[in-house]
Design an enzyme around this catalytic site. Structure first.
Site, PDB file in Angstrom:
ATOM      1  N   SER A 138       0.825  -0.945  -0.157  1.00 21.36           N
ATOM      2  CA  SER A 138      -0.139  -0.028   0.177  1.00 21.36           C
ATOM      3  C   SER A 138       0.870   1.404   0.166  1.00 21.36           C
ATOM      4  CB  SER A 138      -0.764  -0.009   0.965  1.00 21.36           C
ATOM      5  OG  SER A 138      -1.634   1.150   1.418  1.00 21.36           O
ATOM      6  N   TYR A 151      -2.617  -1.348  10.425  1.00 20.60           N
ATOM      7  CA  TYR A 151      -2.520  -1.720   9.093  1.00 20.60           C
ATOM      8  C   TYR A 151      -1.355  -1.157   8.207  1.00 20.60           C
ATOM      9  CZ  TYR A 151      -4.052  -1.261   4.066  1.00 20.60           C
ATOM     10  OH  TYR A 151      -4.232  -1.468   2.849  1.00 20.60           O
TER      11      TYR A 151
HETATM   12  N1  LIG Z   1      -8.627   0.144  -1.596  1.00 16.08           N
HETATM   13  C1  LIG Z   1      -7.499   0.705  -1.197  1.00 16.08           C
HETATM   14  O1  LIG Z   1      -7.576   1.855  -0.742  1.00 16.08           O
HETATM   15  C2  LIG Z   1      -6.304  -0.142  -0.891  1.00 16.08           C
HETATM   16  C3  LIG Z   1      -5.024   0.585  -0.757  1.00 16.08           C
HETATM   17  C4  LIG Z   1      -3.719  -0.068  -0.626  1.00 16.08           C
HETATM   18  C5  LIG Z   1      -4.010  -1.585  -0.660  1.00 16.08           C
HETATM   19  N2  LIG Z   1      -4.906  -2.338  -0.671  1.00 16.08           N
HETATM   20  C6  LIG Z   1      -5.198  -3.738  -0.343  1.00 16.08           C
HETATM   21  O2  LIG Z   1      -5.612  -4.369  -1.416  1.00 16.08           O
HETATM   22  C7  LIG Z   1      -6.222  -5.646  -1.011  1.00 16.08           C
HETATM   23  C8  LIG Z   1      -7.565  -5.605  -1.463  1.00 16.08           C
HETATM   24  O3  LIG Z   1      -8.334  -4.825  -0.660  1.00 16.08           O
HETATM   25  P1  LIG Z   1      -9.791  -4.082  -1.458  1.00 16.08           P
HETATM   26  O4  LIG Z   1      -9.372  -2.501  -1.427  1.00 16.08           O
HETATM   27  O5  LIG Z   1     -10.010  -4.792  -2.431  1.00 16.08           O
HETATM   28  O6  LIG Z   1     -10.772  -4.264  -0.232  1.00 16.08           O
HETATM   29  P2  LIG Z   1     -12.061  -5.103  -0.213  1.00 16.08           P
HETATM   30  O7  LIG Z   1     -13.085  -4.966  -1.388  1.00 16.08           O
HETATM   31  O8  LIG Z   1     -12.496  -5.182   1.101  1.00 16.08           O
HETATM   32  O9  LIG Z   1     -11.486  -6.586  -0.755  1.00 16.08           O
HETATM   33  C9  LIG Z   1     -10.899  -7.467   0.545  1.00 16.08           C
HETATM   34  C10 LIG Z   1     -10.839  -8.927  -0.168  1.00 16.08           C
HETATM   35  O10 LIG Z   1      -9.989  -9.521   0.838  1.00 16.08           O
HETATM   36  C11 LIG Z   1     -10.648 -10.701   1.285  1.00 16.08           C
HETATM   37  N3  LIG Z   1     -10.427 -10.898   2.461  1.00 16.08           N
HETATM   38  C12 LIG Z   1     -10.355 -10.408   3.748  1.00 16.08           C
HETATM   39  N4  LIG Z   1     -10.011 -10.923   4.562  1.00 16.08           N
HETATM   40  C13 LIG Z   1      -9.901 -12.276   4.279  1.00 16.08           C
HETATM   41  C14 LIG Z   1      -9.713 -13.585   4.687  1.00 16.08           C
HETATM   42  N5  LIG Z   1      -9.406 -13.844   6.160  1.00 16.08           N
HETATM   43  N6  LIG Z   1      -9.539 -14.613   4.085  1.00 16.08           N
HETATM   44  C15 LIG Z   1      -9.802 -14.640   2.860  1.00 16.08           C
HETATM   45  N7  LIG Z   1     -10.024 -13.382   2.048  1.00 16.08           N
HETATM   46  C16 LIG Z   1     -10.130 -12.365   2.937  1.00 16.08           C
HETATM   47  C17 LIG Z   1     -12.276 -10.450   0.925  1.00 16.08           C
HETATM   48  O11 LIG Z   1     -13.093 -11.325   0.584  1.00 16.08           O
HETATM   49  P3  LIG Z   1     -13.969 -12.082   1.589  1.00 16.08           P
HETATM   50  O12 LIG Z   1     -14.672 -11.230   2.521  1.00 16.08           O
HETATM   51  O13 LIG Z   1     -14.950 -13.060   0.747  1.00 16.08           O
HETATM   52  O14 LIG Z   1     -13.120 -13.140   2.448  1.00 16.08           O
HETATM   53  C18 LIG Z   1     -12.116  -9.341  -0.182  1.00 16.08           C
HETATM   54  O15 LIG Z   1     -12.296 -10.251  -1.243  1.00 16.08           O
HETATM   55  C19 LIG Z   1      -5.961  -5.546   0.498  1.00 16.08           C
HETATM   56  O16 LIG Z   1      -4.687  -6.353   0.671  1.00 16.08           O
HETATM   57  C20 LIG Z   1      -5.810  -3.986   0.753  1.00 16.08           C
HETATM   58  O17 LIG Z   1      -4.895  -3.880   1.767  1.00 16.08           O
HETATM   59  C21 LIG Z   1      -6.193  -1.515  -0.838  1.00 16.08           C
END
Ligand SMILES: NC(=O)c1ccc[n+]([C@@H]2O[C@H](COP(=O)([O-])OP(=O)(O)OC[C@H]3O[C@@H](n4cnc5c(N)ncnc54)[C@H](OP(=O)(O)O)[C@@H]3O)[C@@H](O)[C@H]2O)c1
Length: 254
Positions: A138, A151
């Protein structure tokens, strides 16, 4: 990483960035297996998009081992694993009740999860002539948001883990690529899907795919918007970056 012809497992692709990339990678001619905990959503996405799916809880070591065995048995060509699953929690570190359980959950999912995923897949990936582990850090690995200490720390650890693995695995067929998203409109935090501060999801995912295409040897995937956070220290304006980041953040006011 070549942008087509791979077999790719993305634990953490039932929504958000994982799903947006899964759709685009499938459209580019890759076989994509999506994973997550929400089985109804997995079934729905399989029906809508034709993905193969695997139920996995990346906070649970047994679930990771079982899912890895299932994916490898069904897809012996598997050559890419994207450790996408992650959570983000607002914490108050003035009192243990405000952060301890959240911190433990965050480290288990965001750091121990990817570590266990690499452990479950590394021997298989080493048998593939051209394999890639894509980690997901991130912009907050490089500049802290006050509201989310665990985080930020988990993502800084993912950055250094990625750097270290890349060195250690240099004598194998396995490459390590770190995806470094800026703030993107997903459900990661309440309200983030509508945040003006965050990048539209489709715009972000399109830019990521273009970077994979144009820079097949990249070790870090950085869209333009993340460079403000990513390179503050190198530019010499780190303190200003941290101040701007925290002034703009609606979650910092709790
Ligand atoms: N959006 C941002 O601003 C941002 C910025 C930097 C980095 N990221 C990173 O990008 C990644 C995806 O996040 P997102 O923004 O797309 O958020 P999101 O829409 O909440 O997606 C999170 C995903 O992770 C899965 N997940 C969470 N806990 C889990 C577990 N214990 N086992 C299996 N799957 C799990 C969820 O699936 P289920 O709930 O179905 O398990 C979902 O598919 C994360 O690592 C996040 O830190 C996001």
């Amino acid at each position: 990483m070549d942008i087509s012809g791979n077999t790719i497992f993305i634990p953490g692709s039932t929504s958000g960035i994982g799903l947006a990339l899964a759709q685009r990678l499938q459209a580019k001619g890759n076989t994509v297996i999506i994973g997550g905990r929400r089985t109804e959503l997995l079934d729905q996405l399989a029906a809508e998009h034709g993905f193969d799916t695997v139920r996995i809880d990346t906070a649970d070591a047994d679930s990771i081992r079982a899912a890895a065995a299932e994916v490898i048995a069904k897809h012996p060509d598997l050559n890419v694993v994207v450790t996408m699953a992650g959570i983000m929690r607002v914490e108050d570190w003035h009192h243990p009740d405000g952060f301890l359980s959240s911190a433990e959950e965050t480290v288990t999912t965001n750091l121990l999860g990817p570590i266990r995923l690499v452990a479950a897949f590394i021997e298989h990936l080493r048998t593939r002539p051209d394999a890639t582990i894509v980690t997901v850090s991130s912009g907050l690995a490089f500049a802290p948001l006050a509201a989310t200490p665990s985080y930020n720390a988990s993502k800084a650890a993912i950055h250094m883990l990625s750097e270290s693995l890349r060195l250690q695995l240099a004598d194998t067929s396995v490459k390590v690529v770190e995806l470094e998203p800026p703030s993107v409109r997903t459900a990661l935090l309440p309200g983030q899907e509508d945040s003006d501060f965050a990048m539209p999801l489709d715009e972000f995912a399109d830019e990521v795919i273009k970077l994979f295409e144009s820079q097949p040897d990249a070790t870090e995937i950085q869209v333009e918007n993340v460079k403000f956070l990513r390179y503050g220290e190198a530019r010499g304006d780190y303190e200003q970056v941290v101040a701007t980041l925290n002034a703009a953040d609606p979650h910092g006011k709790h």
